[in-house]
Design an enzyme around this catalytic site. Structure first.
Site, mmCIF file in Angstrom:
data_model
loop_
_atom_site.group_PDB
_atom_site.id
_atom_site.type_symbol
_atom_site.label_atom_id
_atom_site.label_comp_id
_atom_site.label_asym_id
_atom_site.label_seq_id
_atom_site.Cartn_x
_atom_site.Cartn_y
_atom_site.Cartn_z
ATOM 1 C CE LYS A 1 91.276 82.167 -5.030
ATOM 2 N NZ LYS A 1 91.379 82.102 -6.477
ATOM 3 C CD GLU B 1 87.022 81.921 -9.854
ATOM 4 O OE1 GLU B 1 87.072 80.862 -9.215
ATOM 5 O OE2 GLU B 1 85.981 82.581 -10.015
ATOM 6 N NE ARG C 1 93.223 73.993 -0.805
ATOM 7 C CZ ARG C 1 92.935 74.602 -1.935
ATOM 8 N NH1 ARG C 1 93.019 73.974 -3.079
ATOM 9 N NH2 ARG C 1 92.535 75.854 -1.932
HETATM 10 P P1 ATP Z 1 91.018 79.131 -2.834
HETATM 11 O O1 ATP Z 1 90.263 77.960 -2.292
HETATM 12 O O2 ATP Z 1 91.935 79.777 -1.888
HETATM 13 O O3 ATP Z 1 90.140 80.109 -3.540
HETATM 14 P P2 ATP Z 1 91.623 77.935 -5.287
HETATM 15 O O4 ATP Z 1 92.202 76.576 -5.408
HETATM 16 O O5 ATP Z 1 90.201 78.124 -5.632
HETATM 17 O O6 ATP Z 1 91.999 78.486 -3.894
HETATM 18 P P3 ATP Z 1 92.714 79.142 -7.601
HETATM 19 O O7 ATP Z 1 92.820 80.586 -7.798
HETATM 20 O O8 ATP Z 1 91.735 78.404 -8.421
HETATM 21 O O9 ATP Z 1 92.467 78.982 -6.079
HETATM 22 O O10 ATP Z 1 94.129 78.413 -7.635
HETATM 23 C C1 ATP Z 1 95.191 78.707 -8.474
HETATM 24 C C2 ATP Z 1 96.226 77.639 -8.315
HETATM 25 O O11 ATP Z 1 96.767 77.688 -7.012
HETATM 26 C C3 ATP Z 1 95.618 76.267 -8.514
HETATM 27 O O12 ATP Z 1 96.435 75.510 -9.354
HETATM 28 C C4 ATP Z 1 95.569 75.700 -7.134
HETATM 29 O O13 ATP Z 1 95.779 74.342 -7.192
HETATM 30 C C5 ATP Z 1 96.710 76.431 -6.414
HETATM 31 N N1 ATP Z 1 96.414 76.580 -4.999
HETATM 32 C C6 ATP Z 1 95.386 77.235 -4.431
HETATM 33 N N2 ATP Z 1 95.408 77.095 -3.097
HETATM 34 C C7 ATP Z 1 96.482 76.328 -2.810
HETATM 35 C C8 ATP Z 1 97.052 75.820 -1.609
HETATM 36 N N3 ATP Z 1 96.511 76.073 -0.417
HETATM 37 N N4 ATP Z 1 98.170 75.070 -1.701
HETATM 38 C C9 ATP Z 1 98.718 74.809 -2.886
HETATM 39 N N5 ATP Z 1 98.232 75.249 -4.047
HETATM 40 C C10 ATP Z 1 97.130 75.998 -4.032
HETATM 41 MG MG MG Z 2 88.727 78.337 -6.725
#
Ligand code: ATP
Ligand code: MG
Length: 751
Positions: free
Chosen positions: A268, A31, A258
């Site tokens: 984020k 996102e 994760r």
């Molecule tokens: P955040 O909680 O940091 O905002 P998110 O999962 O909401 O992370 P997205 O931008 O939706 O972030 O994630 C994009 C991709 O990156 C997704 O497929 C997610 O699974 C992966 N991702 C995000 N954070 C991690 C992490 N800590 N380890 C592995 N993969 C991750």
């Molecule tokens: Mg997210």
């Protein structure tokens, strides 16, 4: 680089063998609401890596369904991160918003099939109707609307005739499903907001669960890889694609763990908080775990890729030690970068028996590095060494310059201190010394014994530079937020002195400053007039010692387990699999904890025994998977001083609120040491939880009286300070006050 095959690659290979797909297609779907971090790097390496390994393609797709938080600058940062890591997303970036029309049509199709309806209850009622884990939910009265009514209402939602939250579109699945997510999940909501790409075209937006599977399908994705927290969403993913009867080949969802790193926040939302509160200097602050931050700090892409390789891909969440990442960058730079001399805290040394100037030809690289290159280091009678490399009253084991102990100037001569000059306040401002003319490095015939060589620069030719020394941003191993900030995470040294060749020859952008660490020319602020260097990492892991001293074994019962999972995950045996299923489905353990216990015969027996005494499956599992497992690992033995029954007794005391979980940690530590009964320990040490308000109130009053400034701040809107007050009370009572009661009382008193 040999790649160990992880469970996802095994799945992909099976699908290739059975010709399920023409081409392997993955996607990385962030996102665009923040800069990507090292967790995203793990996902990028995984998704793009699989596509690369199997001649497929990986789409970079912006999951832009939440108009209020998203921005083009984040899109750019994401593109940049993928490119910097060395991956190719092809000609274009994809956007979920490009599919809004198609997704909308699919929604209409579901309504026409009688599989979706417009619901109009408010949020609270919706929550109540959803039921609980143990009780089934109920449909709202609006679920019986006719297809025509639903179509008309949905059309009006789209046309902007309703306010935010007035109606939603829901899938009609099963309000009694044991997977709560399947209880008629939301598909669309009303949001009157400007979208950075579709602008004002839409005022309804599809929810993740609806948009994601359809975007995957539209793009022809074969393997949709996401993190474990989406495990329960998989049923919705399949329901949508199956119900719409979408033609094969269709995508399937797989989950992996994760990445979490200690001393680091990795969401984020939390990173945005640090940026917005100006705790750091923008998204590319070198202390942040963002790709932009690492890049600016001087990390190489190889070090990040290596790190992702090392941590592997597993199905159980784990916290990786930040020193592992630091190791990767050190390991990469060790064999690559020139070694030079820079003095961070200059102390003048006048060499009284030397005249003139000489240039000492010195190699940039040590012998074992297959790289060549030399430069001349000017030597004269006025040099600077680091303040810390002289000690007037040296402790035992001090190997550098002292009034009686000579030292070698790296690449140069041995010097002996002859006089110490101090200012009026007793501070050493200069040293007098003599050099030994027959001691030159490489042709030393002096016979003088020294114990170390130190960095130095010649006064007349050294260049003044700024050095930014970074340390970890958080002092807490599992930081929550702003209150755990390490206040000395940035030290700016304005007047460091560096040997001239670094500036005039520019042999590289990254250097080892000998004995100090690895440094990088700041890509933004560095100018020839004012060179600026960022510290990338030290030469040694200075934290493992520091933290062990200040925090003896401070692993709490509540904190996530610190088991590291590397490389491949072994498949479970039949017995382990059965246990795992029982743990997750019957006993409702999370998959991470279930995984640890199921795979370990001793732990699973221990767990079974404890369950016979106390029916508290989650509490028992947590302490066994985290703390008991840790003790076994530390002792390298299953001979424990405590029994399963005693562990059950301990958890029972938490369940009954006799002790707090914080205190339980203390009790556990003593059980580990001497095997005493937990109730006995609690009694002996007077650790019973204080829940009586009349005992807690006076303490709160006192703290409020002492901290009027914070009371003011709280009242003017800084509600985060509630945590401060609660923390103070807990501290005063040595952790014995019941946190729940304290929370309520503090909130009441601050009203
Ligand atoms: P955040 O909680 O940091 O905002 P998110 O999962 O909401 O992370 P997205 O931008 O939706 O972030 O994630 C994009 C991709 O990156 C997704 O497929 C997610 O699974 C992966 N991702 C995000 N954070 C991690 C992490 N800590 N380890 C592995 N993969 C991750
Ligand atoms: Mg997210």
């Amino acid at each position: 680089m040999s790649k160990s095959k992880d469970f996802l690659r095994t799945i992909v290979e099976n699908d290739i063998q059975s010709s399920k797909y023409k081409e392997i297609t993955t996607r990385f779907p962030p996102e665009p609401n923040g800069f990507p971090h090292i967790g995203h790097a793990k996902s990028i390496v995984l998704n793009f890596g699989i596509a690369k390994d199997y001649d497929g393609h990986c789409n970079l797709r912006m999951d832009d369904t939440n108009p209020t938080k998203e921005d083009t600058k984040y899109v750019d940062a994401l593109k940049d991160a993928v490119e910097w890591l060395g991956f190719d997303y092809g000609k274009e970036v994809y956007f979920t918003s490009d599919y809004f029309d198609k997704i909308h049509n699919y929604a209409i199709q579901l309504i026409k099939m009688g599989k979706a309806y417009v619901d109009s209850v408010d949020e609270e009622e919706m929550r109540e109707l959803r039921g609980t884990v143990t009780t089934s939910g109920q449909r709202s009265k609006f679920a019986s609307r006719t297809i025509e009514e639903n179509l008309e209402l949905f059309e009006k939602m789209k046309n902007g005739e309703f306010k935010d939250g007035e109606h939603v579109l829901r899938a009609s699945i099963d309000m009694g499903a044991s997977n709560m997510k399947m209880r008629d999940p939301l598909l669309y909501r009303i949001r009157h907001a400007f979208h950075f790409r579709t602008q004002d075209k839409w005022c309804i937006y599809p929810m993740y669960d609806f948009a994601h599977c359809l975007s995957d399908y539209i793009e022809g994705v074969s393997h949709s890889i996401c993190t474990l927290e989406f495990e329960n969403n998989r049923d919705i993913y399949n329901w949508v694609l199956n119900t719409l009867e979408l033609k094969a080949p269709r995508p399937y969802q797989y989950e992996f763990a994760r990445l979490g790193i200690n001393y680091t926040v990795m969401s984020k939302r939390k990173l945005l908080e640090l940026v917005e509160n100006k705790v750091v200097d923008g998204w590319d602050d070198p202390r942040l775990p963002t790709i932009a931050g690492y890049k600016r700090r001087g990390y190489t892409k190889e070090s990040i890729l290596n790190f992702c390789e090392q941590i592997g891909v597993a199905k159980a969440n784990s916290i990786v030690d930040v020193s592992q990442l630091e190791f990767c960058i050190r390991d990469d730079l060790n064999k690559k970068v020139p070694r030079v001399l820079c003095v961070l805290e200059p102390l003048k040394v006048t060499i009284e028996n030397y005249e003139g100037i000489e240039n000492i030809d010195s190699p940039y690289y040590p012998h074992d590095v297959p790289k060549d290159g030399t430069r001349e280091i000017p030597f004269s009678n006025e040099i600077y060494i680091d303040k810390n490399d002289f000690n007037e009253n040296p402790p035992k084991g001090y190997f550098r310059l002292t009034p009686t102990q000579p030292v070698r100037l790296r690449h140069g001569y041995i010097i002996t201190c002859t006089d110490i000059i101090k200012n009026d306040s007793g501070e050493i401002i200069e040293l007098k010394a003599k050099y030994h003319s027959d001691s030159k490095s490489g042709s030393d015939t002096s016979g003088i014994k020294v114990k170390s060589a130190i960095q130095w620069v010649s006064a007349s030719t050294a260049k003044e530079v700024e050095v930014r020394v970074y340390d970890r941003l958080f002092k807490d191993e599992a930081p929550e937020g702003l209150e755990d900030i390490n206040k000395t995470s940035l030290k700016v040294i304005k007047n460091a002195l560096i040997e001239p060749a670094v500036i005039s020859q520019k042999p590289d952008e990254r250097f080892q400053f000998e004995r100090e660490g690895y440094f990088y020319c700041d890509p933004i602020d560095y100018t020839d007039a004012k060179p600026v260097f960022n510290k990338i990492v030290g030469l040694k892991d200075s934290w493992s010692k520091k933290t062990n001293e200040s925090k003896p074994k401070e692993q709490s019962l509540e904190k996530a387990n610190k088991v590291q999972v590397k490389g491949d995950v072994e498949p479970m045996t039949g017995v382990q699999n059965k246990l795992f299923t029982k743990y997750t489905e019957e006993l409702k353990l999370n998959s991470e904890v279930a995984n640890i216990i199921a795979r370990d015969e001793y732990l699973s027996l221990f767990y079974a025994e404890s369950l016979l005494v106390l029916n508290s499956p989650v509490g028992l599992a947590n302490i066994i998977a985290n703390d008991v497992a840790r003790v076994i690992k530390e002792n390298q033995s299953t001979k424990l001083k405590f029994t399963a029954t005693q562990i059950a007794e301990l958890i029972k005391m938490i369940d009954k609120e006799i002790i707090s979980s914080k205190i339980a940690k203390q009790v556990f530590d003593s059980m580990v040491k001497d095997g005493a009964n937990p109730s006995q320990i609690v009694e002996d040490k007077g650790l019973v939880q204080i829940s009586d308000p009349s005992k807690i109130e006076p303490i709160i009053d006192e703290i409020i009286a002492k901290n009027q400034d914070n009371v003011e701040k709280f009242k003017s809107g800084n509600t985060k300070l509630l945590g401060f007050f609660v923390g103070q009370v807990l501290k005063q009572t040595g952790g014995k006050a019941n946190p729940k009661v304290v929370n309520e009382l503090v909130a009441k008193k601050l009203k």
